[in-house]
Write a protein that holds these residues in place. Structure first.
Motif, PDB file in Angstrom:
ATOM      1  N   GLY A  25       0.819  -1.198   0.000  1.00 18.50           N
ATOM      2  CA  GLY A  25       0.000   0.000   0.000  1.00 18.50           C
ATOM      3  C   GLY A  25       0.852   1.247   0.000  1.00 18.50           C
ATOM      4  N   ALA A  26       0.343   2.319  -0.607  1.00 16.92           N
ATOM      5  CA  ALA A  26       1.049   3.596  -0.643  1.00 16.92           C
ATOM      6  C   ALA A  26       0.057   4.729  -0.414  1.00 16.92           C
ATOM      7  CB  ALA A  26       1.769   3.779  -1.980  1.00 16.92           C
ATOM      8  N   PHE A  54       3.604  -4.514   3.040  1.00 12.50           N
ATOM      9  CA  PHE A  54       4.048  -3.337   3.783  1.00 12.50           C
ATOM     10  C   PHE A  54       3.291  -2.130   3.269  1.00 12.50           C
ATOM     11  CE2 PHE A  54       7.085  -4.336   0.379  1.00 12.50           C
ATOM     12  CZ  PHE A  54       6.973  -3.207  -0.407  1.00 12.50           C
ATOM     13  N   VAL A  55       3.464  -0.994   3.960  1.00 11.48           N
ATOM     14  CA  VAL A  55       2.824   0.265   3.597  1.00 11.48           C
ATOM     15  C   VAL A  55       3.908   1.343   3.549  1.00 11.48           C
ATOM     16  CG1 VAL A  55       1.186   2.050   4.321  1.00 11.48           C
ATOM     17  CG2 VAL A  55       0.614  -0.375   4.617  1.00 11.48           C
ATOM     18  N   VAL A  56       3.824   2.226   2.547  1.00  5.13           N
ATOM     19  CA  VAL A  56       4.776   3.335   2.417  1.00  5.13           C
ATOM     20  C   VAL A  56       4.016   4.655   2.353  1.00  5.13           C
ATOM     21  CG1 VAL A  56       6.637   4.357   1.058  1.00  5.13           C
ATOM     22  CG2 VAL A  56       6.403   1.864   1.171  1.00  5.13           C
ATOM     23  N   PHE A  87       5.743  -0.326   8.179  1.00  5.63           N
ATOM     24  CA  PHE A  87       5.391   1.006   7.689  1.00  5.63           C
ATOM     25  C   PHE A  87       6.684   1.773   7.426  1.00  5.63           C
ATOM     26  CE2 PHE A  87       3.791   5.271   7.564  1.00  5.63           C
ATOM     27  CZ  PHE A  87       2.428   5.181   7.256  1.00  5.63           C
ATOM     28  N   ILE A  88       6.840   2.261   6.200  1.00  6.16           N
ATOM     29  CA  ILE A  88       8.028   3.006   5.801  1.00  6.16           C
ATOM     30  C   ILE A  88       7.610   4.432   5.474  1.00  6.16           C
ATOM     31  CG2 ILE A  88       9.877   3.214   4.094  1.00  6.16           C
ATOM     32  CD1 ILE A  88       8.289  -0.158   4.612  1.00  6.16           C
ATOM     33  N   ASP A 124      17.644   0.238  11.754  1.00  2.05           N
ATOM     34  CA  ASP A 124      17.694  -0.500  10.487  1.00  2.05           C
ATOM     35  C   ASP A 124      16.455  -1.376  10.356  1.00  2.05           C
ATOM     36  OD1 ASP A 124      20.099   0.649   9.788  1.00  2.05           O
ATOM     37  OD2 ASP A 124      21.287  -0.950  10.676  1.00  2.05           O
ATOM     38  N   ALA A 125      15.313  -0.752  10.559  1.00  2.92           N
ATOM     39  CA  ALA A 125      14.032  -1.452  10.486  1.00  2.92           C
ATOM     40  C   ALA A 125      12.938  -0.434  10.242  1.00  2.92           C
ATOM     41  CB  ALA A 125      13.751  -2.220  11.776  1.00  2.92           C
ATOM     42  N   SER A 126      11.825  -0.907   9.740  1.00  6.23           N
ATOM     43  CA  SER A 126      10.678  -0.055   9.477  1.00  6.23           C
ATOM     44  C   SER A 126       9.979   0.311  10.777  1.00  6.23           C
ATOM     45  CB  SER A 126       9.692  -0.793   8.566  1.00  6.23           C
ATOM     46  OG  SER A 126       9.113  -1.896   9.276  1.00  6.23           O
TER      47      SER A 126
END
Length: 301
Positions: A25-26, A54-56, A87-88, A124-126
């Motif tokens: 998802g974005a 994942f979601v950005v 989530f990024i 170093d992780a979302s």
């Protein structure tokens, strides 16, 4: 983490590799108002009920006229961490370059970017309730310290983020722009080289700024990244997707052109996410059909 959805726009590239089948998802350019802030946690929960890898969020997690305070940064991080999916976040102009303006309490953009790095890009992780391991430009060799530039791989597709904010990718500090532009171009070049070396099937780039004006011309400040992206896409056998925000309208197009011929690059697709006042997200399904990898893009429900 597989999602089986039907998209409305697609890019296909012939490849010989094992099949990928997942969705992500974005979203971006939200929440901007008190009403949108009240609705945003429900939007995160809605996406959490989808079967997404994942979601950005591609940037601008507040309106430009809202103060660039630590409290707002921390509050947004709390919301992002509520996501059931990894989530990024990608920085936009409202979080740092616009902070120089009086309506942003005239904060120093470079100091605000450092605070974002401390609060949102130090691991170093979302973000999110489930974490995704990320490589960051700050943690690798090369001499650059841009932890907001992240990279990860999922089912044979390489994903990367760039600090290229709208509307002009320029914080009014020339030395900062020049150094970041070099780092952005190196991150792109290294990522494509990695994808080719690993024989990956596709590559996805996330950034905030909309690099093209309504006439399809490259905007001021985006020439370097778009030049590198075009050259690398032309030399890449797989599919390339660019996901950006900033212009607040959902759009799918193919504006990146071959630097040699000027023709649209056939293995490239761009999607621009919704933005305030539209509180909607975009789903992208990555799949393989008859030996061809596809990016299928459609609005979230």
């Amino acid at each position: 983490m597989l999602l089986r959805l039907v998209g409305s726009a697609a890019l296909c590239v012939a490849l010989s590799a094992s099949a990928a089948d997942f969705s992500f998802g974005a979203l971006g350019d939200m929440p901007y108002s008190a009403d949108e802030e009240a609705r945003f946690p429900a939007l995160i929960a809605e996406m959490g009920r989808e079967d997404l890898a994942f979601v950005v969020h591609v940037g601008d997690f507040k309106r430009a006229t809202e103060t660039c305070s630590d409290e707002i940064f921390l509050q947004r991080r709390e919301w992002f961490d509520q996501s059931p999916h990894p989530f990024i976040f990608v920085p936009g102009d409202n979080e740092w370059t616009d902070c120089r303006r009086p309506f942003g309490a005239a904060r120093d953009p470079l100091e605000r970017m450092e605070k974002l790095r401390e609060l949102l890009f130090s691991r170093d992780a979302s973000l999110g309730q489930r974490r995704l391991s990320l490589a960051r430009q700050a943690s690798l060799t090369g001499g650059y310290r841009y932890p907001e530039h992240a990279r990860w791989e999922h089912e044979g597709i390489l994903f990367l983020t760039l600090n290229v904010p709208g509307p002009d990718n320029f914080p009014h500090v020339a030395t900062e722009f020049a150094a970041r532009d070099r780092a952005v171009r190196q991150w792109l070049t290294e990522s494509f080289a990695m994808a080719r070396a690993r024989k990956l099937r596709g590559l996805v780039v996330f950034m905030h700024g909309d690099p093209w004006n309504p006439l399809g011309q490259t905007r001021k400040g985006f020439a370097g990244p778009m030049e590198t992206l075009a050259a690398e896409t032309r030399a890449f056998d797989g599919a390339v997707l660019l996901v950006n925000g900033d212009s607040h309208r959902y759009r799918v197009d193919r504006l990146l052109r071959d630097p040699a011929t000027g023709a649209p690059l056939g293995n490239f697709l761009r999607v621009m996410v919704f933005g305030s006042p539209s509180m909607r997200w975009v789903r992208v399904r990555v799949s393989e059909d008859a030996g061809r990898v596809k990016f299928e893009v459609s609005p979230g429900d």
